[in-house]
Design a protein around this motif. Structure first.
Motif, PDB file in Angstrom:
ATOM      1  N   ALA A 173      36.689   2.288 -28.743  1.00 24.02           N
ATOM      2  CA  ALA A 173      35.752   3.387 -28.524  1.00 24.02           C
ATOM      3  C   ALA A 173      35.590   4.240 -29.780  1.00 24.02           C
ATOM      4  N   GLU A 174      36.697   4.566 -30.433  1.00 30.67           N
ATOM      5  CA  GLU A 174      36.605   5.372 -31.652  1.00 30.67           C
ATOM      6  C   GLU A 174      35.865   4.627 -32.759  1.00 30.67           C
ATOM      7  N   HIS A 175      36.013   3.313 -32.793  1.00 29.64           N
ATOM      8  CA  HIS A 175      35.349   2.510 -33.826  1.00 29.64           C
ATOM      9  C   HIS A 175      33.829   2.580 -33.711  1.00 29.64           C
ATOM     10  N   ILE A 176      33.301   2.698 -32.487  1.00 31.69           N
ATOM     11  CA  ILE A 176      31.850   2.766 -32.292  1.00 31.69           C
ATOM     12  C   ILE A 176      31.369   4.209 -32.172  1.00 31.69           C
ATOM     13  N   GLY A 177      32.224   5.163 -32.481  1.00 34.47           N
ATOM     14  CA  GLY A 177      31.839   6.566 -32.463  1.00 34.47           C
ATOM     15  C   GLY A 177      31.837   7.195 -31.088  1.00 34.47           C
ATOM     16  N   LEU A 201      53.096  -6.750 -21.596  1.00 35.41           N
ATOM     17  CA  LEU A 201      52.807  -6.296 -22.951  1.00 35.41           C
ATOM     18  C   LEU A 201      51.312  -6.080 -23.156  1.00 35.41           C
ATOM     19  N   LEU A 202      50.490  -6.999 -22.633  1.00 35.53           N
ATOM     20  CA  LEU A 202      49.038  -6.822 -22.709  1.00 35.53           C
ATOM     21  C   LEU A 202      48.616  -5.549 -21.994  1.00 35.53           C
ATOM     22  N   ASN A 203      49.226  -5.287 -20.858  1.00 34.84           N
ATOM     23  CA  ASN A 203      48.916  -4.082 -20.100  1.00 34.84           C
ATOM     24  C   ASN A 203      49.287  -2.823 -20.881  1.00 34.84           C
ATOM     25  N   LEU A 204      50.400  -2.872 -21.608  1.00 33.45           N
ATOM     26  CA  LEU A 204      50.814  -1.729 -22.430  1.00 33.45           C
ATOM     27  C   LEU A 204      49.868  -1.506 -23.609  1.00 33.45           C
ATOM     28  N   LEU A 205      49.320  -2.599 -24.150  1.00 31.50           N
ATOM     29  CA  LEU A 205      48.425  -2.498 -25.306  1.00 31.50           C
ATOM     30  C   LEU A 205      47.010  -2.079 -24.911  1.00 31.50           C
ATOM     31  N   LEU A 206      46.671  -2.246 -23.635  1.00 37.21           N
ATOM     32  CA  LEU A 206      45.301  -1.992 -23.193  1.00 37.21           C
ATOM     33  C   LEU A 206      44.807  -0.587 -23.516  1.00 37.21           C
ATOM     34  N   PRO A 207      45.551   0.496 -23.198  1.00 34.71           N
ATOM     35  CA  PRO A 207      45.022   1.834 -23.516  1.00 34.71           C
ATOM     36  C   PRO A 207      44.795   2.047 -25.003  1.00 34.71           C
ATOM     37  N   PHE A 208      45.677   1.489 -25.852  1.00 35.20           N
ATOM     38  CA  PHE A 208      45.480   1.628 -27.294  1.00 35.20           C
ATOM     39  C   PHE A 208      44.229   0.864 -27.741  1.00 35.20           C
ATOM     40  N   ILE A 257      39.330   9.040 -25.762  1.00 41.83           N
ATOM     41  CA  ILE A 257      39.990   9.704 -24.644  1.00 41.83           C
ATOM     42  C   ILE A 257      39.420   9.215 -23.324  1.00 41.83           C
ATOM     43  N   LEU A 258      38.070   9.268 -23.216  1.00 39.67           N
ATOM     44  CA  LEU A 258      37.421   8.802 -21.994  1.00 39.67           C
ATOM     45  C   LEU A 258      37.607   7.310 -21.803  1.00 39.67           C
ATOM     46  N   ALA A 259      37.671   6.560 -22.903  1.00 43.58           N
ATOM     47  CA  ALA A 259      37.897   5.112 -22.796  1.00 43.58           C
ATOM     48  C   ALA A 259      39.256   4.825 -22.174  1.00 43.58           C
ATOM     49  N   ALA A 260      40.288   5.572 -22.591  1.00 47.10           N
ATOM     50  CA  ALA A 260      41.624   5.364 -22.030  1.00 47.10           C
ATOM     51  C   ALA A 260      41.659   5.724 -20.545  1.00 47.10           C
ATOM     52  N   VAL A 261      41.004   6.843 -20.177  1.00 42.99           N
ATOM     53  CA  VAL A 261      40.950   7.232 -18.763  1.00 42.99           C
ATOM     54  C   VAL A 261      40.198   6.182 -17.948  1.00 42.99           C
ATOM     55  N   ALA A 262      39.020   5.738 -18.463  1.00 44.21           N
ATOM     56  CA  ALA A 262      38.215   4.748 -17.745  1.00 44.21           C
ATOM     57  C   ALA A 262      38.971   3.432 -17.602  1.00 44.21           C
ATOM     58  N   LEU A 300      48.652  10.011 -26.607  1.00 48.39           N
ATOM     59  CA  LEU A 300      47.630  10.305 -25.604  1.00 48.39           C
ATOM     60  C   LEU A 300      47.092   9.093 -24.846  1.00 48.39           C
ATOM     61  N   PRO A 301      46.702   7.980 -25.508  1.00 47.20           N
ATOM     62  CA  PRO A 301      46.099   6.876 -24.738  1.00 47.20           C
ATOM     63  C   PRO A 301      46.947   6.381 -23.575  1.00 47.20           C
ATOM     64  N   PRO A 302      48.248   6.106 -23.757  1.00 50.13           N
ATOM     65  CA  PRO A 302      49.010   5.616 -22.595  1.00 50.13           C
ATOM     66  C   PRO A 302      49.148   6.639 -21.477  1.00 50.13           C
ATOM     67  N   LEU A 303      49.291   7.925 -21.814  1.00 53.28           N
ATOM     68  CA  LEU A 303      49.428   8.942 -20.782  1.00 53.28           C
ATOM     69  C   LEU A 303      48.131   9.110 -19.995  1.00 53.28           C
ATOM     70  N   LEU A 304      46.989   9.111 -20.697  1.00 51.33           N
ATOM     71  CA  LEU A 304      45.703   9.230 -20.015  1.00 51.33           C
ATOM     72  C   LEU A 304      45.409   7.985 -19.185  1.00 51.33           C
TER      73      LEU A 304
END
Length: 549
Positions: free
Chosen positions: A234-238, A221-228, A242-247, A61-65
């Motif tokens: 975002a998940e770590h801080i609750g 490579l950095l660009n590919l890792l960015l969505p992950f 999903i919205l973080a990857a889109v943003a 999901l993160p890379p696609l979003l």
């Protein structure tokens, strides 16, 4: 064959699907071909792939979003923001409530919270699947922009609703006020995480390039890792990953307008991301086909059902749910368009009601795809106490069946609805592109006059440089309707080539900068700017490779 072999077979199936869809005598959407190839892999009796739900979710999901957010046409998104928000937010909530209660009524054994979770994950649409369906009957550009904008936002809204419904199923409780407060935090913190991480990465890359030069491979490579990274932070801080990857994707589209990356980096990055998108979307549909036999068996004999049900019961429910989703979408589109027209007339503006064919096409274009598949497979395997998650196998089957049904219905009906549908030409986009090309050409001509030779030259080389500058100038003047160039002295071919390269690179850089400036000032859509800049990048890469850079 082991899991690695099956994964390789699925990747080969994705490659084969790209050719098969062109060879078939009838127009089939690419996802359907990929599902069929996945089923063929399962039919060979190989050990099926097993992925832990959370791993599957974060892998796909993160890379696609992120890519959806990056490449969505922003001008079209803001121009039609009213319609897009009605579809992406209002329609999602309408679908969750309407389809959720209907699913629970059709299948009482499925708990209400699980029914809402299934409805929520069925709400997001997939423009990639729609585009593949309408490849031979083009969708009107503005309708496609609306569908892309809707998909970008309803992916996030549908998945957030899905998250709340699953939490309610796991805990057995749901508080609307608590959910509203949680939603505000989840949304705002998720968006902020994606924006800040993207900006920080852009600054870091700029500093590294300034002090050590730009390494294209590391940058990509950095660009590919960015969505992950955005998702995990975002998940770590609750918050919502999903919205973080889109943003992060939306922010990346604006960071890209700075134009600081090398042309070769942008070209390679675009190719890499195109490959990643094709591979991830393809693997997900091949995986669906590969899992279908097990999904059907589990749905028929799952422990959550009081008695085994036959395949016709499953198929009938899947068809009823698919039909309900089409009718819910049709009702929402029709009512919202009429309400918008009435509001426009009340405010003294011209209210336009689209043709019925276009309304029906919009309703049938709500095809479910990769996001629905990725989301439903992340349903927990067990409850906190260890007992199986209620209705999981049945929910996975119903979601998978709806994906297939929506693809089949749209592939049959959309071409017939859209064929011969005449819409006003998008003259504004053509005029915008023409203005941009003229502005870039004038900037290039000015840059040629300012560039001058790179170093003091003797008289003969100076003449060659002057001739080369005139030749490049002639190329640009030809765009404005005049000018020609003379030949170069054959004895000084190498000097002439270097001189031409020097002036050409200066002109190309000036073209690119003025296009990016126009995009930053909202004088040019980022979609048009990206296409024109890519043309310049390709020419620049050719000239730089000629010079050994």
């Amino acid at each position: 064959m082991g899991e690695v072999g099956v994964v390789l077979a699925m990747l080969l199936a994705v490659v084969a699907s790209g050719y098969l869809v062109r060879l078939l005598p009838i127009a089939l959407p690419l996802p359907l071909v990929q599902i069929a190839l996945g089923a063929a892999i399962a039919g060979l009796g190989w050990h099926p792939v097993r992925l832990e739900p959370h791993t599957f979710f974060i892998l796909f999901l993160p890379p696609l979003l992120f890519l959806d957010g990056w490449r969505i046409p922003k001008v079209g998104l803001f121009r039609d923001k009213g319609v897009i928000l009605e579809l992406a937010l209002g329609l999602v909530l309408f679908t969750v409530l309407g389809a959720g209660f209907l699913i629970h009524w059709l299948i009482p054994e499925l708990p209400l919270a699980v029914s809402f979770a299934l409805a929520a994950i069925l709400a997001p649409t997939d423009p990639v699947a729609v585009g593949s369906i309408a490849a031979r009957v083009p969708i009107p550009p503005r309708l496609m922009h609306i569908l892309e904008g809707e998909s970008l936002l309803n992916d996030a809204s549908g998945l957030v609703c899905f998250r709340f419904a699953v939490a309610a199923a796991l805990t057995g409780t749901f508080s609307l006020s608590s959910a509203a407060l949680t939603f505000v935090w989840v949304a705002l913190a998720g968006i902020a995480s994606g924006v800040l991480l993207t900006l920080a990465m852009g600054i870091a890359q700029r500093l590294l390039a300034k002090h050590f030069g730009e390494e294209a491979g590391a940058s990509i490579l950095l660009n590919l890792l960015l969505p992950f990274g955005a998702y995990i932070v975002a998940e770590h801080i609750g918050a919502s990953g999903i919205l973080a990857a889109v943003a992060a994707g939306v922010t990346m589209s604006y960071v890209e307008l700075s134009g600081r990356a090398l042309a070769t980096t942008r070209i390679r990055r675009n190719v890499v991301w195109d490959t990643v998108q094709f591979a991830l979307n393809g693997v997900m549909f091949v995986l669906l086909g590969e899992q279908l036999p097990d999904i059907v068996r589990a749905a028929l004999h799952g422990p959550d059902l009081p008695a085994p049900r036959d395949i016709w019961w499953l198929a009938g429910n899947a068809l009823l749910i698919s039909l309900s989703l089409i009718l819910l979408r049709l009702a929402w589109v029709w009512v919202s368009l009429r309400a918008s027209r009435m509001l426009a007339l009340r405010n003294g503006r011209e209210g336009i009601m689209p043709r019925k064919r276009l309304i029906f096409a919009t309703s049938l274009a709500g095809v479910r795809g990769a996001i629905t598949l990725a989301g439903i497979l992340t349903l927990p395997l067990a409850m906190p106490g260890g007992e199986p998650f209620p209705g999981r196998d049945l929910a996975v089957f119903l979601a998978s069946a709806v994906i297939v049904v929506s693809l089949v219905v749209a592939s049959v009906a959309l071409p017939r609805l859209l064929r011969g549908l005449e819409l006003p030409p998008e003259t504004a986009a053509e005029a915008e592109e023409e203005r941009a090309r003229q502005a870039a050409t004038l900037a290039a001509l000015g840059a040629i006059d300012r560039a001058g030779p790179p170093q003091p030259l003797d008289e003969q080389d100076a003449e060659i440089h002057a001739s080369a500058a005139e030749q490049v100038r002639g190329l640009y003047q030809h765009r404005l309707g005049g000018g020609s160039s003379d030949g170069l002295h054959p004895a000084r071919a190498r000097v002439a080539e270097e001189a031409e390269r020097h002036y050409r690179l200066a002109a190309l850089d000036a073209e690119r900068q003025v296009l990016l400036q126009m995009a930053r000032n909202n004088q040019l859509s980022d979609e048009t700017a990206r296409r024109l800049v890519q043309e310049i990048d390709l020419v620049e890469a050719r000239y730089r490779s000629r010079g050994g850079h």
